[in-house]
Design a protein around this motif. Structure first.
Motif, PDB file in Angstrom:
ATOM      1  N   ASP A 198       0.833  -1.204   0.000  1.00 52.90           N
ATOM      2  CA  ASP A 198       0.000   0.000   0.000  1.00 52.90           C
ATOM      3  C   ASP A 198       0.870   1.257   0.000  1.00 52.90           C
ATOM      4  O   ASP A 198       0.571   2.241  -0.692  1.00 52.90           O
ATOM      5  N   ALA A 199       1.953   1.219   0.775  1.00 53.86           N
ATOM      6  CA  ALA A 199       2.863   2.369   0.809  1.00 53.86           C
ATOM      7  C   ALA A 199       3.517   2.585  -0.552  1.00 53.86           C
ATOM      8  O   ALA A 199       3.697   3.720  -1.001  1.00 53.86           O
ATOM      9  N   GLY A 200       3.851   1.481  -1.208  1.00 56.88           N
ATOM     10  CA  GLY A 200       4.452   1.584  -2.535  1.00 56.88           C
ATOM     11  C   GLY A 200       3.481   2.145  -3.555  1.00 56.88           C
ATOM     12  O   GLY A 200       3.855   2.970  -4.405  1.00 56.88           O
ATOM     13  N   ARG A 201       2.235   1.708  -3.481  1.00 55.52           N
ATOM     14  CA  ARG A 201       1.228   2.206  -4.422  1.00 55.52           C
ATOM     15  C   ARG A 201       0.976   3.702  -4.208  1.00 55.52           C
ATOM     16  O   ARG A 201       0.827   4.457  -5.167  1.00 55.52           O
ATOM     17  N   GLN A 202       0.967   4.138  -2.952  1.00 56.01           N
ATOM     18  CA  GLN A 202       0.755   5.550  -2.651  1.00 56.01           C
ATOM     19  C   GLN A 202       1.936   6.385  -3.167  1.00 56.01           C
ATOM     20  O   GLN A 202       1.745   7.455  -3.756  1.00 56.01           O
ATOM     21  N   ALA A 203       3.158   5.890  -2.942  1.00 58.20           N
ATOM     22  CA  ALA A 203       4.341   6.618  -3.410  1.00 58.20           C
ATOM     23  C   ALA A 203       4.379   6.676  -4.933  1.00 58.20           C
ATOM     24  O   ALA A 203       4.719   7.710  -5.522  1.00 58.20           O
ATOM     25  N   LEU A 204       4.020   5.578  -5.584  1.00 57.00           N
ATOM     26  CA  LEU A 204       4.033   5.520  -7.047  1.00 57.00           C
ATOM     27  C   LEU A 204       2.988   6.462  -7.630  1.00 57.00           C
ATOM     28  O   LEU A 204       3.247   7.147  -8.632  1.00 57.00           O
ATOM     29  N   ALA A 205       1.818   6.513  -7.018  1.00 57.37           N
ATOM     30  CA  ALA A 205       0.769   7.417  -7.503  1.00 57.37           C
ATOM     31  C   ALA A 205       1.230   8.867  -7.399  1.00 57.37           C
ATOM     32  O   ALA A 205       0.977   9.680  -8.296  1.00 57.37           O
ATOM     33  N   GLY A 206       1.930   9.201  -6.304  1.00 49.72           N
ATOM     34  CA  GLY A 206       2.441  10.555  -6.160  1.00 49.72           C
ATOM     35  C   GLY A 206       3.496  10.880  -7.199  1.00 49.72           C
ATOM     36  O   GLY A 206       3.515  11.971  -7.766  1.00 49.72           O
ATOM     37  N   TRP A 207       4.371   9.914  -7.472  1.00 48.62           N
ATOM     38  CA  TRP A 207       5.414  10.137  -8.477  1.00 48.62           C
ATOM     39  C   TRP A 207       4.796  10.283  -9.868  1.00 48.62           C
ATOM     40  O   TRP A 207       5.209  11.138 -10.656  1.00 48.62           O
ATOM     41  N   ALA A 208       3.797   9.450 -10.193  1.00 51.07           N
ATOM     42  CA  ALA A 208       3.171   9.488 -11.513  1.00 51.07           C
ATOM     43  C   ALA A 208       2.442  10.804 -11.750  1.00 51.07           C
ATOM     44  O   ALA A 208       2.318  11.257 -12.898  1.00 51.07           O
TER      45      ALA A 208
END
Length: 221
Positions: free
Chosen positions: A87-97
Motif C-alpha cells: 500500500d505504501a508503494g502504491r501511494q508513493a508511485l501514484a504521487g510520483w506518476a
C-alpha cells in the motif's frame, strides 16, 4: 494535510519507479517475469532495465517498504521469489506518476543521425545502407509493438499500457517516414555535390568553413 505534514518524496532513480510500476498491476511476479514484461512494453517507449537492475531495485523497494516478496516454493537457494507492491508503494508511485516536475522533455539520442551528421567522413552509399538497415529494424520493432498490443488488448487492467503502445506504434510509423525522407535527402545531396556549379559553391564555402568564421559553429537561419 498541510505541506509540512506531507511525507517527504522518496528520491529514487527512474528504474526503481519503472519496476514499481510493473508491480502496480494485479498479481505477483518474479524478477524474470518483470523483465519479460518490460521487454514487451517499456522498451517500446522508454527502455527495458537489465535483469540485474531489476533485482537491485526490487531489493531497494523492499527495504523502503514499497514492495514485499515471498518464496513460491520451499526455502531453497533456487526457489522463486515473487514480488508484489505494498500500500505504501502504491501511494508513493501514484504521487510520483502525478508529479510533472520530474517528467521533463523527451531526450532523443539517435545513433544513426549522429553518423549522418558525420556524413562528410563516409561514402553516401554507406550512409544509404545504414538508413536502410535502420528502416528494417524499425519495421521489426513495429511488428513487435503490434504483437504486444494484441496480447494486451483483451486485458482490462492493461488499458493504459495499450495507449502507450499505440503511441509507440505511431512513433515507429513516423520513424519509417523519416527514414524514407532521409534516403531522398542523401540522394539529392549526392547529386548536388557532383554538379559543377554546386561543386564550385562548395569550394568557395570550404575556405571559411561551416560558420564562415574562425571557430564559429553553424547557426540556424
Amino acid at each position: 494535510m498541510t505541506s509540512s505534514q506531507k511525507p517527504k518524496k522518496q528520491d529514487l532513480p527512474p528504474t526503481a519507479w519503472a519496476v514499481l510500476g510493473l508491480l502496480s498491476f494485479p498479481g505477483e511476479r518474479t524478477g524474470y517475469e518483470l523483465k519479460k514484461w518490460a521487454d514487451s512494453s517499456l522498451r517500446f517507449f522508454y527502455w527495458s532495465p537489465a535483469i540485474s537492475q531489476i533485482y537491485a531495485e526490487l531489493r531497494r523497494l523492499e527495504e523502503l517498504g514499497y514492495a514485499a516478496s515471498e518464496r513460491s516454493g520451499p526455502e531453497e537457494a533456487r526457489a522463486k521469489r515473487r514480488y508484489a507492491i505494498t500500500d505504501a508503494g502504491r501511494q508513493a508511485l501514484a504521487g510520483w506518476a502525478a508529479d510533472t516536475e520530474d517528467a521533463g522533455p523527451p531526450v532523443l539520442k539517435h545513433g544513426l543521425l549522429l553518423r549522418v551528421w558525420l556524413g562528410h567522413l563516409a561514402e553516401p552509399e554507406r550512409l544509404r545502407a545504414m538508413v536502410s538497415e535502420h528502416r528494417e529494424r524499425t519495421l521489426a520493432e513495429l511488428a513487435a509493438v503490434r504483437e504486444a498490443m494484441e496480447q494486451a488488448a483483451d486485458v482490462r487492467e492493461w488499458a493504459f499500457p495499450v495507449l502507450a503502445l499505440r503511441w509507440s506504434e505511431r512513433q515507429h510509423l513516423a520513424e519509417l517516414e523519416l527514414a524514407e525522407a532521409l534516403l531522398s535527402d542523401i540522394t539529392v545531396l549526392e547529386a548536388s555535390a557532383t554538379h559543377p556549379a554546386a561543386a564550385g559553391t562548395g569550394e568557395a564555402g570550404a575556405a571559411g568553413g561551416p560558420g564562415q568564421g574562425d571557430g564559429d559553429a553553424p547557426t540556424a537561419g
